[in-house]
Design a protein around this motif. Structure first.
Motif, PDB file in Angstrom:
ATOM      1  N   PHE A  98       0.820  -1.204   0.000  1.00  0.00           N
ATOM      2  CA  PHE A  98       0.000   0.000   0.000  1.00  0.00           C
ATOM      3  C   PHE A  98       0.862   1.267   0.000  1.00  0.00           C
ATOM      4  N   VAL A  99       1.892   1.284   0.804  1.00  0.00           N
ATOM      5  CA  VAL A  99       2.780   2.457   0.865  1.00  0.00           C
ATOM      6  C   VAL A  99       3.436   2.676  -0.497  1.00  0.00           C
ATOM      7  N   ARG A 100       3.916   1.599  -1.128  1.00  0.00           N
ATOM      8  CA  ARG A 100       4.529   1.733  -2.469  1.00  0.00           C
ATOM      9  C   ARG A 100       3.545   2.310  -3.474  1.00  0.00           C
ATOM     10  N   LEU A 101       2.272   1.982  -3.334  1.00  0.00           N
ATOM     11  CA  LEU A 101       1.247   2.442  -4.269  1.00  0.00           C
ATOM     12  C   LEU A 101       0.710   3.833  -3.926  1.00  0.00           C
ATOM     13  N   GLY A 102       1.117   4.377  -2.785  1.00  0.00           N
ATOM     14  CA  GLY A 102       0.656   5.704  -2.385  1.00  0.00           C
ATOM     15  C   GLY A 102      -0.539   5.689  -1.458  1.00  0.00           C
ATOM     16  N   GLY A 103      -0.906   4.538  -0.950  1.00  0.00           N
ATOM     17  CA  GLY A 103      -2.040   4.449  -0.027  1.00  0.00           C
ATOM     18  C   GLY A 103      -1.726   5.077   1.313  1.00  0.00           C
ATOM     19  N   ARG A 104      -2.768   5.599   1.966  1.00  0.00           N
ATOM     20  CA  ARG A 104      -2.573   6.282   3.241  1.00  0.00           C
ATOM     21  C   ARG A 104      -3.386   5.706   4.379  1.00  0.00           C
ATOM     22  N   ARG A 105      -4.344   4.864   4.089  1.00  0.00           N
ATOM     23  CA  ARG A 105      -5.197   4.306   5.143  1.00  0.00           C
ATOM     24  C   ARG A 105      -5.716   2.961   4.663  1.00  0.00           C
ATOM     25  N   ALA A 106      -5.617   1.972   5.519  1.00  0.00           N
ATOM     26  CA  ALA A 106      -6.109   0.639   5.155  1.00  0.00           C
ATOM     27  C   ALA A 106      -7.321   0.296   6.013  1.00  0.00           C
ATOM     28  N   ASP A 107      -8.265  -0.401   5.401  1.00  0.00           N
ATOM     29  CA  ASP A 107      -9.396  -0.911   6.168  1.00  0.00           C
ATOM     30  C   ASP A 107      -9.584  -2.388   5.871  1.00  0.00           C
ATOM     31  N   ALA A 108     -10.217  -3.061   6.797  1.00  0.00           N
ATOM     32  CA  ALA A 108     -10.441  -4.499   6.665  1.00  0.00           C
ATOM     33  C   ALA A 108     -11.911  -4.808   6.891  1.00  0.00           C
ATOM     34  N   MET A 109     -12.430  -5.720   6.096  1.00  0.00           N
ATOM     35  CA  MET A 109     -13.779  -6.208   6.310  1.00  0.00           C
ATOM     36  C   MET A 109     -13.668  -7.510   7.100  1.00  0.00           C
ATOM     37  N   VAL A 110     -14.334  -7.541   8.255  1.00  0.00           N
ATOM     38  CA  VAL A 110     -14.256  -8.692   9.144  1.00  0.00           C
ATOM     39  C   VAL A 110     -15.672  -9.063   9.557  1.00  0.00           C
ATOM     40  N   LEU A 111     -15.982 -10.344   9.497  1.00  0.00           N
ATOM     41  CA  LEU A 111     -17.304 -10.778   9.916  1.00  0.00           C
ATOM     42  C   LEU A 111     -17.546 -10.429  11.381  1.00  0.00           C
ATOM     43  N   GLU A 112     -18.709  -9.920  11.672  1.00  0.00           N
ATOM     44  CA  GLU A 112     -19.081  -9.550  13.038  1.00  0.00           C
ATOM     45  C   GLU A 112     -18.920 -10.733  13.998  1.00  0.00           C
ATOM     46  N   SER A 113     -19.238 -11.917  13.541  1.00  0.00           N
ATOM     47  CA  SER A 113     -19.206 -13.106  14.397  1.00  0.00           C
ATOM     48  C   SER A 113     -17.819 -13.723  14.571  1.00  0.00           C
ATOM     49  N   ASN A 114     -16.823 -13.226  13.856  1.00  0.00           N
ATOM     50  CA  ASN A 114     -15.489 -13.836  13.893  1.00  0.00           C
ATOM     51  C   ASN A 114     -14.633 -13.197  14.993  1.00  0.00           C
ATOM     52  N   GLU A 115     -14.857 -13.618  16.220  1.00  0.00           N
ATOM     53  CA  GLU A 115     -14.146 -13.055  17.380  1.00  0.00           C
ATOM     54  C   GLU A 115     -12.641 -13.281  17.302  1.00  0.00           C
ATOM     55  N   THR A 116     -12.215 -14.421  16.796  1.00  0.00           N
ATOM     56  CA  THR A 116     -10.785 -14.705  16.663  1.00  0.00           C
ATOM     57  C   THR A 116     -10.131 -13.650  15.779  1.00  0.00           C
ATOM     58  N   ALA A 117     -10.784 -13.319  14.682  1.00  0.00           N
ATOM     59  CA  ALA A 117     -10.243 -12.308  13.772  1.00  0.00           C
ATOM     60  C   ALA A 117     -10.220 -10.936  14.426  1.00  0.00           C
ATOM     61  N   HIS A 118     -11.232 -10.623  15.220  1.00  0.00           N
ATOM     62  CA  HIS A 118     -11.263  -9.317  15.891  1.00  0.00           C
ATOM     63  C   HIS A 118     -10.009  -9.142  16.742  1.00  0.00           C
ATOM     64  N   HIS A 119      -9.633 -10.168  17.471  1.00  0.00           N
ATOM     65  CA  HIS A 119      -8.435 -10.101  18.310  1.00  0.00           C
ATOM     66  C   HIS A 119      -7.179  -9.933  17.458  1.00  0.00           C
TER      67      HIS A 119
END
Length: 141
Positions: A98-119
């Motif tokens: 992302f930095v190489r491409l000029g990106g400044r902010r990353a976001d992630a889509m995470v399932l509400e029910s996936n507690e392991t991923a939240h951590h």
């Protein structure tokens, strides 16, 4: 642990990736098919990042950049290989991309029910933004 190799996916990897997601990813998406992933790799060859250990697929992340925003999808690590730094290595590779491409902010889509991923996302320094809700509409064409 065997040395970890991080690389971009190629068209030859796609069947392996799709099978891997059935084991390692939480839930499925309408675009989790050969055609969808093939289009992703053809349009943006560096977006699908793989982690390999001992010659086997150990993890994936999609680091998509639309020229404006950076989006993370399908961060998945094989259940037998979790808690060994694979997700961290994949996110580091995605963020460097992302930095190489000029990106400044990353976001992630995470399932509400996936507690392991939240951590995992919390541990990686990502903050959950409660103010946003996501609306989704499958497209037919």
């Amino acid at each position: 642990m065997t040395e970890l190799r991080i690389r971009a996916a190629t068209p030859e990897d796609l069947d392996t990736v799709l099978a891997f997601w059935k084991v390692a990813a939480e839930g499925t998406s309408i675009s989790d098919d050969r055609d969808g992933v093939e289009r992703l790799v053809a349009r943006d060859p560096g977006a699908l990042i793989l982690a390999e250990s001992g010659g086997e697929l150990a993890g994936t992340v999609i680091a998509g950049f639309d020229g404006w925003r950076c989006h993370l999808y399908r961060l998945a690590v094989h259940p037998d290989r979790r808690r060994r730094g694979i997700a961290s290595a994949l996110l580091t590779a995605a963020e460097e991309r992302f930095v190489r491409l000029g990106g400044r902010r990353a976001d992630a889509m995470v399932l509400e029910s996936n507690e392991t991923a939240h951590h995992a996302w919390d541990a990686a320094g990502y903050a959950r933004e409660e103010r946003w809700r996501r609306w989704v509409k499958p497209l037919t064409g």
